[in-house]
Design a protein around this motif. Structure first.
Motif, short mmCIF file in Angstrom:
data_model
loop_
_atom_site.label_atom_id
_atom_site.label_comp_id
_atom_site.label_asym_id
_atom_site.label_seq_id
_atom_site.Cartn_x
_atom_site.Cartn_y
_atom_site.Cartn_z
N PHE A 133 35.07 -6.56 -26.63
CA PHE A 133 35.44 -8.02 -26.86
C PHE A 133 34.43 -8.88 -27.63
O PHE A 133 34.61 -10.01 -28.00
CB PHE A 133 35.48 -8.62 -25.37
N GLY A 134 33.39 -8.02 -28.33
CA GLY A 134 32.56 -8.77 -29.17
C GLY A 134 31.51 -9.58 -28.67
O GLY A 134 30.95 -10.47 -29.19
N TYR A 135 30.93 -9.57 -27.34
CA TYR A 135 29.82 -10.10 -26.87
C TYR A 135 28.48 -9.40 -26.85
O TYR A 135 28.46 -8.25 -26.59
CB TYR A 135 30.14 -10.37 -25.35
N PRO A 136 27.37 -9.84 -27.46
CA PRO A 136 26.15 -9.45 -27.74
C PRO A 136 25.35 -9.36 -26.67
O PRO A 136 24.28 -8.59 -26.46
CB PRO A 136 25.59 -10.24 -28.70
N LEU A 137 25.63 -10.11 -25.68
CA LEU A 137 24.86 -10.37 -24.32
C LEU A 137 25.62 -10.09 -23.08
O LEU A 137 26.87 -10.51 -23.17
CB LEU A 137 24.12 -11.53 -24.29
N CYS A 138 24.83 -9.38 -21.87
CA CYS A 138 25.68 -9.28 -20.87
C CYS A 138 24.79 -9.51 -19.71
O CYS A 138 23.43 -9.49 -19.89
CB CYS A 138 26.30 -8.07 -20.56
N CYS A 139 25.22 -10.09 -18.50
CA CYS A 139 24.39 -10.72 -17.28
C CYS A 139 25.15 -10.15 -16.16
O CYS A 139 26.33 -10.12 -16.16
CB CYS A 139 24.32 -12.09 -17.54
N PHE A 140 24.53 -10.26 -14.96
CA PHE A 140 25.08 -10.34 -13.59
C PHE A 140 23.89 -11.08 -13.00
O PHE A 140 22.78 -11.39 -13.39
CB PHE A 140 25.25 -8.87 -13.14
N CYS A 141 24.21 -11.28 -11.75
CA CYS A 141 23.43 -12.07 -10.69
C CYS A 141 23.19 -11.36 -9.29
O CYS A 141 24.34 -10.65 -9.00
CB CYS A 141 23.46 -13.48 -10.73
N GLY A 142 22.09 -11.32 -8.66
CA GLY A 142 21.93 -10.78 -7.27
C GLY A 142 21.43 -11.80 -6.40
O GLY A 142 20.55 -12.66 -6.56
N VAL A 143 21.77 -11.80 -5.16
CA VAL A 143 21.35 -12.77 -3.99
C VAL A 143 19.96 -12.52 -3.69
O VAL A 143 19.49 -11.38 -3.67
CB VAL A 143 22.20 -12.66 -2.81
N GLN A 144 19.15 -13.67 -3.47
CA GLN A 144 17.71 -13.55 -3.07
C GLN A 144 17.85 -14.11 -1.62
O GLN A 144 17.87 -15.16 -1.23
CB GLN A 144 16.91 -14.60 -3.94
N ARG A 145 17.47 -13.26 -0.64
CA ARG A 145 17.20 -13.27 0.69
C ARG A 145 15.77 -13.41 0.86
O ARG A 145 15.10 -12.84 0.51
CB ARG A 145 18.18 -12.08 1.46
N PRO A 146 15.42 -14.23 2.00
CA PRO A 146 14.04 -14.17 2.42
C PRO A 146 13.49 -13.03 3.09
O PRO A 146 14.33 -12.25 3.68
CB PRO A 146 14.17 -15.35 3.48
N ASP A 147 12.39 -12.65 2.63
CA ASP A 147 11.81 -11.64 3.18
C ASP A 147 11.91 -11.19 4.72
O ASP A 147 11.62 -10.09 5.13
CB ASP A 147 10.46 -11.22 2.55
N ASP A 148 11.75 -12.43 5.26
CA ASP A 148 11.77 -12.31 6.76
C ASP A 148 13.03 -12.61 7.39
O ASP A 148 13.16 -12.87 8.46
CB ASP A 148 10.56 -13.28 7.51
N HIS A 149 14.20 -12.22 6.70
CA HIS A 149 15.48 -12.55 7.16
C HIS A 149 15.45 -11.74 8.36
O HIS A 149 15.30 -10.41 8.40
CB HIS A 149 16.45 -12.36 6.11
N PRO A 150 16.12 -11.97 9.51
CA PRO A 150 16.17 -11.20 10.76
C PRO A 150 17.14 -9.85 10.58
O PRO A 150 16.98 -9.01 11.39
CB PRO A 150 16.77 -12.10 11.58
N MET A 151 18.24 -9.85 9.66
CA MET A 151 19.07 -8.90 9.64
C MET A 151 18.95 -7.90 8.38
O MET A 151 19.48 -7.16 8.16
CB MET A 151 20.29 -9.65 9.14
N LYS A 152 17.33 -8.16 7.87
CA LYS A 152 17.05 -7.25 6.68
C LYS A 152 16.74 -5.86 7.31
O LYS A 152 15.74 -5.78 8.18
CB LYS A 152 15.70 -7.69 5.90
N PRO A 153 17.49 -4.87 6.72
CA PRO A 153 17.24 -3.31 7.40
C PRO A 153 15.61 -3.03 7.18
O PRO A 153 15.23 -3.37 5.89
CB PRO A 153 18.15 -2.65 6.72
N ALA A 154 14.92 -2.37 7.92
CA ALA A 154 13.38 -2.06 7.50
C ALA A 154 13.50 -1.16 6.70
O ALA A 154 12.49 -1.09 5.84
CB ALA A 154 12.91 -1.42 8.90
N ASP A 155 14.56 -0.24 6.17
CA ASP A 155 14.47 0.71 5.08
C ASP A 155 15.14 0.32 3.87
O ASP A 155 15.50 1.06 3.07
CB ASP A 155 15.09 1.94 5.47
N TYR A 156 15.39 -0.89 3.73
CA TYR A 156 16.08 -1.36 2.67
C TYR A 156 15.27 -1.49 1.27
O TYR A 156 14.09 -1.76 1.10
CB TYR A 156 16.38 -3.01 2.75
#
Length: 202
Positions: A133-156
């Motif tokens: 399509f003629g685009y020179p740049l590309c991007c995406f984004c990812g969510v930033q969750r707190p490190d101490d979030h209670p649902m964060k898996p230990a092996d993530y």
């Protein structure tokens, strides 16, 4: 990768080719995004509307992984200037030209199909679409969750190393705010989304 049904196929769809797959893609997004770090409480109705945007967009692209005729993974992309204001907002604030940037919406892949190069193929196909399509740049984004979030898996293990290996650079100066309803929550809440970028001319 092969399965009982044969080799996994990765196919890039544009425009009307995607319409017949909308429900399959909607169900896949709901299933995969329930896991950490998105914890997404999705609905089929919303997902159908969301994915339909890619059918209607001039540059709308969906890359699909098929096991036989079953959709097991998908990845989306379109021009950033065809995206919603809240997606473009960090680039507008930074004075960047959104007309030069191709936006990668997401990649979702069922767990049993991971680790076989499909994720790499998703990036290659979306980058090929951006160049086409003629685009020179590309991007995406990812969510930033707190490190101490209670649902964060230990092996993530975050995907930062994988993204970096693909040539993407993390941009903490480009942060958007996306809202969705987490599992078990009654209402949507905003989440910070940090962008990663790649110059396709490099």
């Amino acid at each position: 990768m092969t399965s009982a049904g044969g080799a996994i196929r990765v196919v890039r769809f544009t425009g009307e080719q995607m319409r017949a797959r909308l429900d399959d893609l909607a169900r896949l997004r709901i299933a995969v995004f329930r896991a950490w770090p998105y914890l997404y409480e999705g609905s089929l109705e919303y997902e159908r509307r969301y994915i339909a945007r890619y059918v209607q967009a001039r540059t709308g692209t969906i890359v699909v992984a098929l096991d036989g005729e079953t959709v097991v993974g998908a990845s989306t992309a379109l021009a950033l200037d065809e995206e919603a204001d809240y997606v473009r907002a960090p680039f507008v604030r930074a004075g960047m030209d959104t007309a030069e940037i191709f936006y990668f919406g997401e990649s979702v892949l069922l767990p049993q199909y991971r680790g076989h190069g499909i994720g790499v193929k998703f990036f290659e196909e979306r980058e090929a679409a951006a160049r086409g399509f003629g685009y020179p740049l590309c991007c995406f984004c990812g969510v930033q969750r707190p490190d101490d979030h209670p649902m964060k898996p230990a092996d993530y293990v975050p995907l930062d190393a994988f993204w970096g290996k693909r040539g993407y650079v993390k941009r903490p100066d480009l942060v958007a705010s996306f809202s969705w309803r987490d599992i078990g929550d009654a209402a949507e809440t905003p989440k910070p989304m940090i962008y990663w970028m790649k110059d396709l001319r490099a």
